[in-house]
Design an enzyme around this catalytic site. Sequence first.
Site, PDB file in Angstrom:
ATOM      1  N   THR A  52       0.315  -1.139   0.024  1.00  0.00           N
ATOM      2  CA  THR A  52      -0.209  -0.360   0.530  1.00  0.00           C
ATOM      3  C   THR A  52       1.143   1.289   0.181  1.00  0.00           C
ATOM      4  OG1 THR A  52      -0.698   0.150   2.262  1.00  0.00           O
ATOM      5  CG2 THR A  52      -1.826  -0.842   1.659  1.00  0.00           C
ATOM      6  N   GLU A  97      -5.042  -4.742  -0.402  1.00  0.00           N
ATOM      7  CA  GLU A  97      -5.672  -5.852  -0.004  1.00  0.00           C
ATOM      8  C   GLU A  97      -6.687  -6.129  -0.474  1.00  0.00           C
ATOM      9  OE1 GLU A  97      -4.632  -2.367   0.821  1.00  0.00           O
ATOM     10  OE2 GLU A  97      -4.126  -2.715   2.943  1.00  0.00           O
ATOM     11  N   LYS A 134     -13.111  14.793  14.173  1.00  0.00           N
ATOM     12  CA  LYS A 134     -14.878  14.264  15.065  1.00  0.00           C
ATOM     13  C   LYS A 134     -15.583  15.795  15.341  1.00  0.00           C
ATOM     14  CE  LYS A 134     -16.346  10.963  17.920  1.00  0.00           C
ATOM     15  NZ  LYS A 134     -16.322   9.846  18.708  1.00  0.00           N
ATOM     16  N   TRP A 176     -19.502  12.723  13.400  1.00  0.00           N
ATOM     17  CA  TRP A 176     -18.820  12.948  12.873  1.00  0.00           C
ATOM     18  C   TRP A 176     -19.291  14.307  11.546  1.00  0.00           C
ATOM     19  CZ3 TRP A 176     -14.547  10.222  14.033  1.00  0.00           C
ATOM     20  CH2 TRP A 176     -14.677   9.427  14.585  1.00  0.00           C
TER      21      TRP A 176
HETATM   22  P1  ADP Z   1      -3.720   2.962  -0.093  1.00  0.00           P
HETATM   23  O1  ADP Z   1      -4.291   4.547  -0.633  1.00  0.00           O
HETATM   24  O2  ADP Z   1      -3.558   3.219   1.264  1.00  0.00           O
HETATM   25  O3  ADP Z   1      -2.195   3.427  -0.903  1.00  0.00           O
HETATM   26  P2  ADP Z   1      -4.893   1.582  -2.391  1.00  0.00           P
HETATM   27  O4  ADP Z   1      -4.356   2.632  -3.569  1.00  0.00           O
HETATM   28  O5  ADP Z   1      -4.971   0.483  -1.556  1.00  0.00           O
HETATM   29  O6  ADP Z   1      -4.136   2.345  -0.831  1.00  0.00           O
HETATM   30  O7  ADP Z   1      -5.904   2.902  -2.110  1.00  0.00           O
HETATM   31  C1  ADP Z   1      -7.037   2.366  -0.889  1.00  0.00           C
HETATM   32  C2  ADP Z   1      -8.274   3.271  -0.553  1.00  0.00           C
HETATM   33  O8  ADP Z   1      -8.128   4.188  -1.480  1.00  0.00           O
HETATM   34  C3  ADP Z   1      -9.298   2.611   0.526  1.00  0.00           C
HETATM   35  O9  ADP Z   1      -9.593   2.437   0.983  1.00  0.00           O
HETATM   36  C4  ADP Z   1     -10.199   4.186  -0.149  1.00  0.00           C
HETATM   37  O10 ADP Z   1     -10.104   4.762   1.092  1.00  0.00           O
HETATM   38  C5  ADP Z   1      -9.564   4.402  -1.347  1.00  0.00           C
HETATM   39  N1  ADP Z   1     -10.516   4.086  -2.816  1.00  0.00           N
HETATM   40  C6  ADP Z   1     -10.189   3.483  -3.408  1.00  0.00           C
HETATM   41  N2  ADP Z   1     -11.522   3.108  -4.450  1.00  0.00           N
HETATM   42  C7  ADP Z   1     -12.551   4.679  -4.018  1.00  0.00           C
HETATM   43  C8  ADP Z   1     -13.652   4.866  -4.636  1.00  0.00           C
HETATM   44  N3  ADP Z   1     -14.413   4.598  -5.224  1.00  0.00           N
HETATM   45  N4  ADP Z   1     -14.214   5.928  -3.821  1.00  0.00           N
HETATM   46  C9  ADP Z   1     -13.029   6.048  -2.780  1.00  0.00           C
HETATM   47  N5  ADP Z   1     -12.439   5.893  -2.417  1.00  0.00           N
HETATM   48  C10 ADP Z   1     -11.877   5.363  -2.731  1.00  0.00           C
END
Ligand code: ADP
Length: 541
Positions: free
Chosen positions: A184, A329, A439, A444
């Site tokens: 990630t 993940e 918050k 929220w």
């Molecule tokens: P990171 O941003 O932690 O490196 P990822 O690239 O795997 O990891 O991104 C996952 C995160 O991206 C999700 O947990 C979510 O918060 C956000 N995300 C992915 N797709 C969407 C979407 N269509 N709308 C809103 N948020 C999204």
Amino acid sequence: MQGLMADYPLTIDRILEHANRIYPHKRIATRLPDGTLHRYTYADLYGRVKQLANVLRSLGVKPGDRVGTFAWNTYQHLELYYAIPCSGAVCHPLNIRLFPEQLAYMVNHAEDRVVFVDATLLPAFEQVADLVDCVEHVVLFNAGEDRKTHLPNISLYETWMADADDTYEWAVTDENRAMGLCYTSGTTGKPKGALFSHRSMVLHTFGGNQANALGLVETDVVLPVVPQFHAMAWGLPYACALAGADIVMPGPHLKPEALAELIVTERVTLAGGVPTIWSELYRELKGHPRDISCIRTLLVGGSAMPRALIEAYEKELGVSVLHAWGMTELSPLGTVSRLQSNHRDLPDSEKWDVKAKQGNAAAGVEMRIVDEAGNELPWDGKTVGEVQVRGAWVVKSYYKLDSDPEHFTPDGWFRTGDVGTIDPYGYLTLTDRTKDLIKSGGEWISSVELENALMAHAGVLEAAVIAIPDEKWGERPLAVVVPTPDMGEVTVQALREYLALKVTGFWLPDQIVFVEEIPRTGVGKFDKKLLRRQYAEGRLG
Ligand code: ADP
């Protein structure tokens, strides 16, 4: 009583064999760094993957070894996506946009023994190589004659390939062996590794290709703008081969005008990328109109697709938007927002409301929302909870992190860190990430909803909302706004009045700060961690 069906390992080579048998003539085009278009077929890919598997063996790569890639979306990167896992090793795409220190952390953590590097990225990779000691070989592709480097252990991809035999027996028989490793990007903390198995990735490919999910078919021409170094390019390289779809790889040419040209000349039918890419393309097309209605599906995920942009694509450009939510993940597909039959008679504007939701869990992924005590919450479209998932392509633990109650529940669900509602039709709407929620006075506030409300204003190009500490309320929202160029001046007062019509009073940001640009992470998301730091250091507002 046991079933009596064949033991048929779900391994990545099965996908490639299928593509080569049924679709050997289908096309793979790559815009190379020098701007030329490289073209070949799945049959060519197949032969070269076998050669590359022999190259890996010559380099001393053993089953289970991690092999890094540092590259744009190209046919060579595609060859690596197949040859590394099909020879039993683990493909570890490195995100070229991260800082050398972050990358060094990942290379060291993964213990990559060999890294394949696009020569145009060599200067960036050298900085990483200087900080790691596990990498024994660096193999370069797209290299010109004039390359210079201080790295000792460097060799050329095509030199290896020229000497390599194209007969090779696929090495993996156990579907549970690891095939890929993606970290990630650390938007919310230290990078963590998701280690995919052959089985999980093959099931993800079947799952993604369901008609109710991404629904790739043989007649598709697919443009993965989402990088191969981010969440396995959403699995598109495998999904295309399984479906027999043509692939168009943009290489390093990701500027909107280059993408528009590629879409038009290659007659792209499905293009996948993050919202930023599509908002830039939209602006480009406003200035220089071209007909991109050959696209039947504009696949978008990675962050929330603003509703206003969905409307713009569908109404003005005749392009249907498919909004998906996922995470590294989850390999990464989680949900897809397709209209159900009960939405058929809705007016367009309400259809776009539905499409702006994150959507239904793809069959193969189970989803629930829970409260802070872990109790499951109702699917009423109102109650907000943490999103948890489980399924055959969802992680069960992170690489080298065994006990991890922060991310996994005792009953085997993965805690996504995302927060949202689920409506009676099963549509997930994300309201935030747990770490980005605000918050205020015990209540929220959703940063995402405030951002969407702001971005619907014509004078706002982009908006990011963060929590700032507040003595009285605990936290309060602060909005960082990039004004739309050529729209005349937009004032704080005007934005507050506009927002007041859309959100409840205590949600109104205390401060609205105008900036030229919102900082982004390596995968193109608003870097809220950095924004919060800038605020703490007095550099915002
Ligand atoms: P990171 O941003 O932690 O490196 P990822 O690239 O795997 O990891 O991104 C996952 C995160 O991206 C999700 O947990 C979510 O918060 C956000 N995300 C992915 N797709 C969407 C979407 N269509 N709308 C809103 N948020 C999204």
